[in-house]
Design a protein around this motif. Structure first.
Motif, PDB file in Angstrom:
ATOM      1  N   GLY A  44       0.787  -1.221   0.000  1.00 46.24           N
ATOM      2  CA  GLY A  44       0.000   0.000   0.000  1.00 46.24           C
ATOM      3  C   GLY A  44       0.818   1.270   0.000  1.00 46.24           C
ATOM      4  O   GLY A  44       0.263   2.358  -0.212  1.00 46.24           O
ATOM      5  N   ASP A  45       2.147   1.175   0.230  1.00 47.56           N
ATOM      6  CA  ASP A  45       2.998   2.366   0.195  1.00 47.56           C
ATOM      7  C   ASP A  45       3.196   2.835  -1.244  1.00 47.56           C
ATOM      8  O   ASP A  45       3.280   2.019  -2.170  1.00 47.56           O
ATOM      9  CB  ASP A  45       4.367   2.072   0.808  1.00 47.56           C
ATOM     10  CG  ASP A  45       4.326   1.987   2.323  1.00 47.56           C
ATOM     11  OD1 ASP A  45       3.257   2.268   2.894  1.00 47.56           O
ATOM     12  OD2 ASP A  45       5.355   1.635   2.918  1.00 47.56           O
ATOM     13  N   GLU A  46       3.299   4.127  -1.414  1.00 50.22           N
ATOM     14  CA  GLU A  46       3.685   4.679  -2.708  1.00 50.22           C
ATOM     15  C   GLU A  46       5.192   4.914  -2.685  1.00 50.22           C
ATOM     16  O   GLU A  46       5.698   5.648  -1.829  1.00 50.22           O
ATOM     17  CB  GLU A  46       2.956   5.992  -2.998  1.00 50.22           C
ATOM     18  CG  GLU A  46       3.269   6.536  -4.398  1.00 50.22           C
ATOM     19  CD  GLU A  46       2.625   7.880  -4.666  1.00 50.22           C
ATOM     20  OE1 GLU A  46       1.816   7.976  -5.601  1.00 50.22           O
ATOM     21  OE2 GLU A  46       2.927   8.836  -3.918  1.00 50.22           O
ATOM     22  N   LYS A  66       1.952  -3.391  -4.491  1.00 49.28           N
ATOM     23  CA  LYS A  66       0.857  -4.358  -4.483  1.00 49.28           C
ATOM     24  C   LYS A  66       1.287  -5.735  -3.993  1.00 49.28           C
ATOM     25  O   LYS A  66       0.476  -6.516  -3.507  1.00 49.28           O
ATOM     26  CB  LYS A  66       0.262  -4.488  -5.897  1.00 49.28           C
ATOM     27  CG  LYS A  66      -0.431  -3.227  -6.394  1.00 49.28           C
ATOM     28  CD  LYS A  66      -1.593  -2.852  -5.494  1.00 49.28           C
ATOM     29  CE  LYS A  66      -2.311  -1.607  -5.971  1.00 49.28           C
ATOM     30  NZ  LYS A  66      -3.402  -1.203  -5.063  1.00 49.28           N
ATOM     31  N   THR A  86      -0.983   9.200  -2.112  1.00 47.57           N
ATOM     32  CA  THR A  86      -1.361   8.660  -3.422  1.00 47.57           C
ATOM     33  C   THR A  86      -2.349   9.537  -4.185  1.00 47.57           C
ATOM     34  O   THR A  86      -2.856   9.125  -5.223  1.00 47.57           O
ATOM     35  CB  THR A  86      -1.981   7.260  -3.251  1.00 47.57           C
ATOM     36  OG1 THR A  86      -3.117   7.339  -2.395  1.00 47.57           O
ATOM     37  CG2 THR A  86      -0.972   6.297  -2.663  1.00 47.57           C
ATOM     38  N   VAL A 117       2.227   2.331  -6.381  1.00 46.28           N
ATOM     39  CA  VAL A 117       1.793   1.789  -5.095  1.00 46.28           C
ATOM     40  C   VAL A 117       2.187   0.313  -5.022  1.00 46.28           C
ATOM     41  O   VAL A 117       1.969  -0.442  -5.977  1.00 46.28           O
ATOM     42  CB  VAL A 117       0.265   1.942  -4.926  1.00 46.28           C
ATOM     43  CG1 VAL A 117      -0.204   1.310  -3.622  1.00 46.28           C
ATOM     44  CG2 VAL A 117      -0.114   3.416  -4.965  1.00 46.28           C
ATOM     45  N   SER A 159       5.088   7.357   1.488  1.00 45.67           N
ATOM     46  CA  SER A 159       3.995   7.119   2.439  1.00 45.67           C
ATOM     47  C   SER A 159       4.436   7.056   3.890  1.00 45.67           C
ATOM     48  O   SER A 159       3.602   6.827   4.768  1.00 45.67           O
ATOM     49  CB  SER A 159       3.275   5.810   2.074  1.00 45.67           C
ATOM     50  OG  SER A 159       2.778   5.860   0.757  1.00 45.67           O
TER      51      SER A 159
END
Length: 273
Positions: A122-124, A135, A232, A133, A168
């Motif tokens: 979930g981090d960019e 996945k 994001t 991002v 993030s």
């Protein structure tokens, strides 16, 4: 029973005890492989960040290694010469290491990435000229999805070796919009512009937007409006901010321009004093 088994090999040097020890070697290796699997899974459960795929590969490698050791011991008990087998195994291992060196590098890098956790799902992130991002984190690559819908697999070893930017970590990012004003001082529009930016969708209230003068010329003043937003959402929030500033300046006389693409300083001589 031992005598019965010995009678089966009466024409050779193999005894029933040799057969028994060979069976015990294979059985012991199989039991150790099962116990090692449980131990690795237990360690993985206590270690944060290790993915199920990484644990599955580790258990499989240890399982086959112990089985091969048990089979080698069994052959030695049965009187087989292990030197040619050992030599063949060494050759195969060397070839496998040379052929799978990249895979091994990525696997080792995956362990570091998933234990130190510089990135999470979930981090960019930004790495090797790609931004997206996260996945998936697996034994080979970091899988990211870009804002334009492309899926990119970044090799773990390359991600670990290259500069890695995580957008993030703080939970927010700062963006900048450039405003160019003709025949005006920044203070004349600062209040209305900042109010419009603060009301734009997606802009964080804290830290509050700020208004900085970057250049002043006889016919133009250039200012930067800085604001914070979720990691994001940068394209959408910037679009909303540009539209909000444009609406705030719409009825203002004189020339003005707003852009979310802040250009590099032009290579021109300074304005005359």
């Amino acid at each position: 029973m031992i005598d019965t088994v010995t009678s089966w090999f009466s024409g050779s040097d193999i005894t029933g005890w040799d057969v028994l020890f060979a069976v015990l070697a294979v059985l012991g290796a199989w039991i150790l492989s099962r116990l090692s699997r449980k131990a690795i899974l237990a360690i993985g459960a206590r270690t944060k960040g290790l993915s199920p795929q990484l644990l599955a590969v580790a258990t499989r490698v240890v399982h086959y290694f112990l089985l091969l050791v048990g089979i080698g011991l069994a052959l030695a008990f049965l009187g087989f010469r292990t030197e040619p087998i050992l030599g063949a195994v060494i050759v195969v291992v060397i070839v496998a290491v040379l052929a799978l060196r990249g895979i091994a590098d990525n696997f080792g890098a995956a362990i570091i990435l998933q234990t130190r956790m510089p990135v999470r799902l979930g981090d960019e992130i930004e790495s090797m000229d790609w931004t997206g991002v996260v996945k998936e984190l697996n034994g080979r690559s970091v899988v990211i999805r870009t804002v334009d819908g492309r899926e990119v697999h970044l090799p773990n070893a390359a991600v670990l070796a290259a500069p890695l930017v995580n957008h993030s970590v703080l939970g927010a990012r700062r963006a900048t919009v450039e405003v160019r004003l003709g025949d005006a001082l920044p203070d004349e529009v600062a209040t209305s512009v900042l109010h419009a930016v603060g009301a734009a969708r997606g802009v964080h209230k804290r830290p509050a937007p700020e208004f900085l003068t970057v250049s002043v010329e006889p016919a133009r003043t250039t200012v930067h409006v800085r604001y914070w937003h979720a990691p994001t959402t940068e394209p959408h929030v910037t679009s909303a901010v540009v539209a909000a500033i444009g609406e705030a300046l719409r009825d203002r006389p004189g020339e003005w321009a707003v852009t979310g693409q802040v250009p590099a300083p032009p290579l021109v001589p300074p304005a005359p004093v």
